[in-house]
Structures are given as C-alpha cells and as structure tokens.
Design a protein around this motif. Sequence first.
Motif, PDB file in Angstrom:
ATOM      1  N   GLU A   1      60.069 -75.227  37.167  1.00 47.10           N
ATOM      2  CA  GLU A   1      59.468 -76.461  37.685  1.00 47.10           C
ATOM      3  C   GLU A   1      58.732 -77.273  36.627  1.00 47.10           C
ATOM      4  OE1 GLU A   1      59.862 -77.773  40.708  1.00 47.10           O
ATOM      5  OE2 GLU A   1      61.151 -76.117  41.288  1.00 47.10           O
ATOM      6  N   LEU A   2      58.259 -76.623  35.567  1.00 45.59           N
ATOM      7  CA  LEU A   2      57.527 -77.349  34.531  1.00 45.59           C
ATOM      8  C   LEU A   2      58.400 -78.323  33.752  1.00 45.59           C
ATOM      9  CD1 LEU A   2      54.987 -74.848  32.943  1.00 45.59           C
ATOM     10  CD2 LEU A   2      54.519 -76.827  34.375  1.00 45.59           C
ATOM     11  N   LYS A   3      59.702 -78.158  33.843  1.00 44.50           N
ATOM     12  CA  LYS A   3      60.609 -79.070  33.138  1.00 44.50           C
ATOM     13  C   LYS A   3      60.469 -80.502  33.647  1.00 44.50           C
ATOM     14  CE  LYS A   3      63.864 -75.414  32.140  1.00 44.50           C
ATOM     15  NZ  LYS A   3      65.134 -74.788  32.464  1.00 44.50           N
ATOM     16  N   SER A   4      60.059 -80.653  34.910  1.00 43.23           N
ATOM     17  CA  SER A   4      59.926 -81.987  35.497  1.00 43.23           C
ATOM     18  C   SER A   4      58.497 -82.533  35.412  1.00 43.23           C
ATOM     19  CB  SER A   4      60.373 -81.957  36.964  1.00 43.23           C
ATOM     20  OG  SER A   4      59.507 -81.140  37.719  1.00 43.23           O
ATOM     21  N   VAL A   5      57.607 -81.787  34.749  1.00 41.26           N
ATOM     22  CA  VAL A   5      56.209 -82.209  34.628  1.00 41.26           C
ATOM     23  C   VAL A   5      55.987 -82.875  33.271  1.00 41.26           C
ATOM     24  CG1 VAL A   5      53.822 -81.358  34.531  1.00 41.26           C
ATOM     25  CG2 VAL A   5      55.428 -80.364  36.158  1.00 41.26           C
ATOM     26  N   ASN A   6      55.164 -83.891  33.269  1.00 39.10           N
ATOM     27  CA  ASN A   6      54.784 -84.579  32.045  1.00 39.10           C
ATOM     28  C   ASN A   6      54.229 -83.554  31.047  1.00 39.10           C
ATOM     29  OD1 ASN A   6      53.577 -86.153  30.059  1.00 39.10           O
ATOM     30  ND2 ASN A   6      52.723 -87.605  31.527  1.00 39.10           N
ATOM     31  N   PRO A   7      54.676 -83.586  29.799  1.00 43.23           N
ATOM     32  CA  PRO A   7      54.220 -82.589  28.817  1.00 43.23           C
ATOM     33  C   PRO A   7      52.701 -82.491  28.673  1.00 43.23           C
ATOM     34  CG  PRO A   7      56.061 -83.819  27.933  1.00 43.23           C
ATOM     35  CD  PRO A   7      55.688 -84.476  29.230  1.00 43.23           C
ATOM     36  N   THR A   8      51.991 -83.583  28.888  1.00 44.70           N
ATOM     37  CA  THR A   8      50.533 -83.536  28.767  1.00 44.70           C
ATOM     38  C   THR A   8      49.875 -82.826  29.951  1.00 44.70           C
ATOM     39  OG1 THR A   8      50.320 -85.709  29.805  1.00 44.70           O
ATOM     40  CG2 THR A   8      50.434 -85.646  27.395  1.00 44.70           C
ATOM     41  N   ASP A   9      50.592 -82.675  31.065  1.00 45.45           N
ATOM     42  CA  ASP A   9      50.042 -82.035  32.262  1.00 45.45           C
ATOM     43  C   ASP A   9      50.499 -80.588  32.452  1.00 45.45           C
ATOM     44  OD1 ASP A   9      48.687 -84.342  32.973  1.00 45.45           O
ATOM     45  OD2 ASP A   9      50.355 -85.103  34.184  1.00 45.45           O
ATOM     46  N   ARG A  10      51.380 -80.110  31.615  1.00 44.73           N
ATOM     47  CA  ARG A  10      51.951 -78.775  31.799  1.00 44.73           C
ATOM     48  C   ARG A  10      50.899 -77.665  31.735  1.00 44.73           C
ATOM     49  NH1 ARG A  10      57.534 -79.683  28.411  1.00 44.73           N
ATOM     50  NH2 ARG A  10      58.482 -80.989  30.014  1.00 44.73           N
ATOM     51  N   ALA A  11      49.968 -77.764  30.817  1.00 44.09           N
ATOM     52  CA  ALA A  11      48.934 -76.728  30.701  1.00 44.09           C
ATOM     53  C   ALA A  11      48.040 -76.720  31.937  1.00 44.09           C
ATOM     54  CB  ALA A  11      48.104 -76.946  29.442  1.00 44.09           C
ATOM     55  N   PHE A  12      47.720 -77.898  32.446  1.00 44.70           N
ATOM     56  CA  PHE A  12      46.884 -78.009  33.637  1.00 44.70           C
ATOM     57  C   PHE A  12      47.570 -77.380  34.850  1.00 44.70           C
ATOM     58  CE2 PHE A  12      45.511 -80.527  37.380  1.00 44.70           C
ATOM     59  CZ  PHE A  12      44.178 -80.152  37.404  1.00 44.70           C
ATOM     60  N   VAL A  13      48.831 -77.722  35.061  1.00 44.55           N
ATOM     61  CA  VAL A  13      49.594 -77.171  36.189  1.00 44.55           C
ATOM     62  C   VAL A  13      49.721 -75.655  36.046  1.00 44.55           C
ATOM     63  CG1 VAL A  13      51.857 -77.146  37.319  1.00 44.55           C
ATOM     64  CG2 VAL A  13      50.850 -79.315  36.611  1.00 44.55           C
ATOM     65  N   SER A  14      50.018 -75.190  34.853  1.00 43.72           N
ATOM     66  CA  SER A  14      50.150 -73.748  34.618  1.00 43.72           C
ATOM     67  C   SER A  14      48.853 -73.031  34.919  1.00 43.72           C
ATOM     68  CB  SER A  14      50.543 -73.469  33.168  1.00 43.72           C
ATOM     69  OG  SER A  14      51.796 -74.003  32.882  1.00 43.72           O
ATOM     70  N   ARG A  15      47.732 -73.598  34.492  1.00 36.65           N
ATOM     71  CA  ARG A  15      46.432 -72.954  34.705  1.00 36.65           C
ATOM     72  C   ARG A  15      46.095 -72.860  36.177  1.00 36.65           C
ATOM     73  NH1 ARG A  15      44.760 -68.984  33.703  1.00 36.65           N
ATOM     74  NH2 ARG A  15      42.710 -68.661  34.485  1.00 36.65           N
ATOM     75  N   ILE A  16      46.371 -73.925  36.924  1.00 41.33           N
ATOM     76  CA  ILE A  16      46.104 -73.881  38.365  1.00 41.33           C
ATOM     77  C   ILE A  16      46.982 -72.826  39.036  1.00 41.33           C
ATOM     78  CG2 ILE A  16      46.358 -75.141  40.542  1.00 41.33           C
ATOM     79  CD1 ILE A  16      45.392 -77.615  39.129  1.00 41.33           C
ATOM     80  N   VAL A  17      48.264 -72.842  38.746  1.00 39.94           N
ATOM     81  CA  VAL A  17      49.198 -71.910  39.396  1.00 39.94           C
ATOM     82  C   VAL A  17      48.831 -70.465  39.056  1.00 39.94           C
ATOM     83  CG1 VAL A  17      51.594 -71.122  39.499  1.00 39.94           C
ATOM     84  CG2 VAL A  17      51.073 -73.570  39.575  1.00 39.94           C
ATOM     85  N   TYR A  18      48.721 -70.157  37.776  1.00 37.62           N
ATOM     86  CA  TYR A  18      48.398 -68.783  37.395  1.00 37.62           C
ATOM     87  C   TYR A  18      46.998 -68.383  37.856  1.00 37.62           C
ATOM     88  CZ  TYR A  18      52.598 -68.153  34.576  1.00 37.62           C
ATOM     89  OH  TYR A  18      53.900 -68.013  34.154  1.00 37.62           O
ATOM     90  N   GLY A  19      46.066 -69.317  37.832  1.00 40.76           N
ATOM     91  CA  GLY A  19      44.705 -69.017  38.276  1.00 40.76           C
ATOM     92  C   GLY A  19      44.646 -68.659  39.749  1.00 40.76           C
TER      93      GLY A  19
END
Length: 82
Positions: free
Chosen positions: A28-46
């Motif tokens: 799913e991260l392939k469709s996310v803006n590169p600047t937001d990928r770390a934020f999305v990953s942190r929320i999901v994994y958190g």
Amino acid sequence: MNSRLKAFEILQSILRDNAYSNLTLEKELKSVNPTDRAFVSRIVYGVVERKLTLDYALDKFLTGKTKPKLKTVLYIGAYQIL
C-alpha cells in the motif's frame, strides 16, 4: 490522499482480514506520497504493536460494542495522543 486515511485503510485490512502488516504496508505504501510514507508506517506499526495497550486505554471510555471502523479510528487517535 490523506496519510491518516491511508493508515486507516491499511489498518482496516490488517485488523479485519488478519493480513500480514509488513506485506500489506509494503504493497500500500507504493501509492503514498514519499514524504508521508514514514508517518503512515509509524501509525500502522505503532497501532499493531500497541493494540493491547490501546484496547486497555479505550475500554475505560467505551461501553457496549463498538463498530470496527470506529475502533480503528480510535486506535489511530489514541496512538497519536499516547
């Protein structure tokens, strides 16, 4: 797309379908803006890592059965606050 909305969609897939978090997130991260990928990953994994703690914190304020989509939104919010 809003990064929180994408995190919500990924978490829904993980929690509802028992999907593997790392595989779902990677796809799913392939469709996310590169600047937001770390934020999305942190929320999901958190949320996935702290689900039991978040359940404990939220259960103090919830009565009855909560709809799964609402629970996912509450997980995201509670994770960001805590």
